[in-house]
Write an enzyme that holds these catalytic residues in place. Structure first.
Site, short mmCIF file in Angstrom:
data_model
loop_
_atom_site.label_atom_id
_atom_site.label_comp_id
_atom_site.label_asym_id
_atom_site.label_seq_id
_atom_site.Cartn_x
_atom_site.Cartn_y
_atom_site.Cartn_z
N HIS A 1 0.53 4.78 4.20
CA HIS A 1 -0.29 5.37 3.14
C HIS A 1 0.07 6.84 2.96
O HIS A 1 0.31 7.29 1.83
CB HIS A 1 -1.77 5.25 3.49
CG HIS A 1 -2.32 3.86 3.33
ND1 HIS A 1 -3.67 3.61 3.23
CD2 HIS A 1 -1.71 2.65 3.24
CE1 HIS A 1 -3.87 2.30 3.09
NE2 HIS A 1 -2.69 1.71 3.11
N SER B 1 0.80 -1.22 0.00
CA SER B 1 0.00 0.00 0.00
C SER B 1 0.84 1.28 0.00
O SER B 1 0.46 2.26 -0.63
CB SER B 1 -0.94 0.02 1.21
OG SER B 1 -1.77 -1.11 1.18
#
Length: 196
Positions: A173, A123
């Site tokens: 993220h 991610s």
């Protein structure tokens, strides 16, 4: 349109070998980790182990995943958003960017995250890809058509809306995205072609 895939499986592998290799590594490592808890324990990120000198854990979590949906979602995201960047940047710059963004996300977690939590997943690197597109949208509109801009903006918004919930590495993220934006001037500004 950047994100419409019309290639056959063989064409995709030939045209986008780096994306294909990364997806293959994700899937193979997921399968191997399912058969061997030892392999799984070697590839997860954990700050305490990194502090003890296991520095490969800045890299291996980029390719390791915790469940079938996790690996499929991240691999799908890479198949959807990676090819245009691999085409634009070239193979070497693309893999360098992907690894850099994933590593920087894991380094950020090392300094800001919980030392006892294990973390894994692509991610951070995927959000880095979003960051590169965000830079393109604001600084190099000539490289991306308006429909693709709208699609990537929607995915960025959805990505961040789903980031702040239990079990998600929000640090990776956020800093993956920031690293993508930061790499934009270095990687994107050198591109002279228009559209994909």
């Amino acid at each position: 349109m950047f994100f419409v895939r019309t290639e056959s499986f063989q064409q995709f592998i030939r045209l986008y070998p780096i994306v294909s290799i990364i997806v293959a590594i994700n899937l193979v490592l997921f399968i191997l980790s399912g058969f061997s808890t030892y392999i799984g324990s070697l590839v997860v990120g954990q700050n305490l182990l990194i502090a003890e000198g296991e520095y490969w854990r800045f890299i291996t979590p980029i390719f390791a995943h915790g469940g079938l949906l996790h690996v499929l979602f991240n691999s799908f995201s890479l198949v959807l958003f990676g090819p245009a960047l691999e085409h634009m940047l070239g193979k070497f710059k693309f893999i360098l960017a992907y690894l850099s963004m994933g590593i920087l996300a894991n380094v950020a977690f090392y300094f800001l995250g919980n030392d006892y939590i294990q973390h894994l997943g692509a991610s951070g690197a995927i959000f880095g890809i979003f960051g590169l597109y965000a830079y393109m949208i604001f600084a190099r509109k000539d490289l991306i058509d308006s429909q693709s801009r709208q699609i990537i903006i929607v995915f960025i918004i959805i990505g961040f809306l789903t980031t702040f919930r239990p079990g998600i590495n929000e640090i990776a993220h956020i800093f993956g995205f920031i690293s993508g934006v930061a790499l934009g001037p270095i990687l994107i500004d050198r591109i002279r072609q228009t559209y994909y």
